[in-house]
Design a protein around this motif. Structure first.
Motif, PDB file in Angstrom:
ATOM      1  N   HIS A   9      -8.162  -0.136   0.746  1.00 46.15           N
ATOM      2  CA  HIS A   9      -8.532   1.166   0.194  1.00 46.15           C
ATOM      3  C   HIS A   9      -9.206   1.943   1.326  1.00 46.15           C
ATOM      4  N   ILE A  15     -12.959   6.709  -2.686  1.00 46.80           N
ATOM      5  CA  ILE A  15     -13.052   5.908  -1.469  1.00 46.80           C
ATOM      6  C   ILE A  15     -14.405   6.085  -0.795  1.00 46.80           C
ATOM      7  N   GLN A  26       0.847  -1.184   0.000  1.00 46.97           N
ATOM      8  CA  GLN A  26       0.000   0.000   0.000  1.00 46.97           C
ATOM      9  C   GLN A  26       0.888   1.240   0.000  1.00 46.97           C
ATOM     10  N   GLY A  64      -8.473   9.484  -4.066  1.00 43.91           N
ATOM     11  CA  GLY A  64      -9.155   9.010  -2.867  1.00 43.91           C
ATOM     12  C   GLY A  64     -10.419   9.794  -2.557  1.00 43.91           C
ATOM     13  N   ILE A 103      -4.004   3.459  -0.542  1.00 39.53           N
ATOM     14  CA  ILE A 103      -4.465   2.612  -1.641  1.00 39.53           C
ATOM     15  C   ILE A 103      -3.376   1.605  -1.998  1.00 39.53           C
TER      16      ILE A 103
END
Length: 406
Positions: A210, A251, A180, A247, A228
């Motif tokens: 995520h 997300i 990540q 994001g 992520i």
């Protein structure tokens, strides 16, 4: 090369782990030098403190200073799943804070100075060994190299993992959560929940690995982090700013809503391969504490709490080793204590990522709720005989077995 005086303990790095280790060593009458490569204050991530960390800070007598610094109280953590579903709340059982790390770490350093820890701004370049034992360090300052001798050399260099890079500690081994990349920055004008929930940590996730954090770190400033998978980062993003924009869009719509009128006040940064462990991390004349030997997925903010606890526990081991002229018994006990607590935390995080919905159910299970809340509060080193860690471990072992068979 110039020679300077010797100390009982030389600590590399003056973050929370190094400062607490120095304070506790001074309480035991040991002489301590802390060598830090950066002037304080300096930026650092890791801004949400667990209840365990809050108790340690109060024990240091810093509660009034924390409030005076404008650090918000942290009532709890709100975890919100995909499309704002699977939501659960983690209350904080002991009062604690959200912090701006530049100010917080400086506060700990000042407390260490009060206890008699000596500080030096310099770059540690190498270790000194004699007959296989680490007996000091070589550091560089003003283009000159110096030696400093130690009975124990402590690596509190964080993710620089100094003793590992020098081949004294083991190699840095990447762990489960390594694939990540975290990108983060500070913002003003973020929309917060109504009091008393306005200074909660908010964690939002869409699917495995995520996720995002929102942490209020002052009356007007919030920290936003976007985490992520690495392959997604390199496919969709060119830099940390792109990752943060991705994001916000993908997300959770809650991020976009809260930040629609916000202004970024810091340059976005990224951190990759952040989950690792190092073995061995103790040896003759040396040991590693905090992030210098292990770092987990930061989703539940264990970093500072574990650094503080390890700093305190390491000082006890160091004192015993020096008094008894025997490093193996106390250092191996520290190693086993640290590995046990760190593994329980790692299991809890893995269980959450494998079974996020079931994790939320466990938060409501009357037989486990109190244990899970305490584990999330940092009690991972003090939970012998608890049910929750055994349930998480068994579930993970079964998951891993099925993955191998499949």
């Amino acid at each position: 090369m110039n020679m300077i005086k010797s100390y009982d303990v030389v600590i590399i790095g003056s973050g929370p782990a190094g400062s607490l280790c120095g304070i506790e060593c001074r309480k035991k009458g040991l002489s301590v030098l802390c060598v830090e490569k950066e002037e304080f204050p300096r930026f650092h991530i890791g801004e949400s403190l667990t209840g365990n960390a809050g108790q340690i800070i109060r024990d240091l007598g810093l509660a009034e200073q924390m409030t005076a610094a404008g650090f918000p109280d942290k009532p709890g953590v709100n975890v919100i799943g995909s499309l704002s579903k699977n939501e659960f709340f983690i209350p904080i059982l002991a009062p604690t804070w959200q912090v701006r790390r530049s100010d917080f770490d400086h506060m700990l350093k000042e407390k260490a100075l009060e206890h008699g820890v000596e500080y030096l701004t310099a770059l540690v370049k190498d270790v000194i060994k004699h007959e296989g034992k680490v007996v000091g360090a070589i550091y560089k300052k003003d283009d000159m190299e110096y030696q400093v001798r130690s009975k124990v050399l402590v690596d509190a260099s964080g993710q620089a993992t100094f003793l590992s890079r020098k081949g004294i500690a083991g190699k840095r081994e990447i762990e489960f959560f390594s694939q990540q990349i975290a990108s983060f920055a500070h913002f003003e004008g973020v929309e917060r929940d109504m009091p008393p929930f306005s200074t909660n940590t908010t964690i939002l996730y869409s699917k495995q690995y995520h996720w995002s954090w929102i942490i209020p770190i002052s009356p007007t400033t919030d920290s936003l982090g976007i985490v992520i998978p690495k392959d997604l980062y390199y496919q969709e993003c060119k830099n940390p700013e792109d990752a943060m924009a991705w994001g916000m869009e993908n997300i959770s719509p809650e991020i976009k809503r809260r930040f629609r009128n916000a202004t970024r006040t810091s340059t976005p940064e990224s951190m990759a391969d952040f989950s690792y462990r190092i073995e061995p991390f103790v040896g003759d004349g040396w040991l590693c504490i905090g992030d210098a030997h292990r770092f987990l997925d930061p989703i539940f903010s264990y970093g500072v709490s574990f650094a503080l606890k390890e700093g305190i526990r390491a000082a006890e081991a160091i004192d015993q080793a020096i008094k008894n002229d025997d490093w193996k018994t106390p250092f191996y006990a520290f190693r086993d204590w640290s590995n046990g607590g760190q593994q329980i935390a790692a299991d809890l995080i893995r269980y959450f990522w494998i079974y996020p919905i079931f994790f939320g159910y466990q938060m409501q299970n009357p037989d486990l709720r109190d244990e899970v809340i305490r584990l999330l509060g940092g009690c991972c080193f003090d939970c012998e005989g608890w049910k929750a860690p055994m349930i998480f471990r068994k579930a993970i072992e079964e998951y891993d077995r099925k993955q191998m068979v499949g």
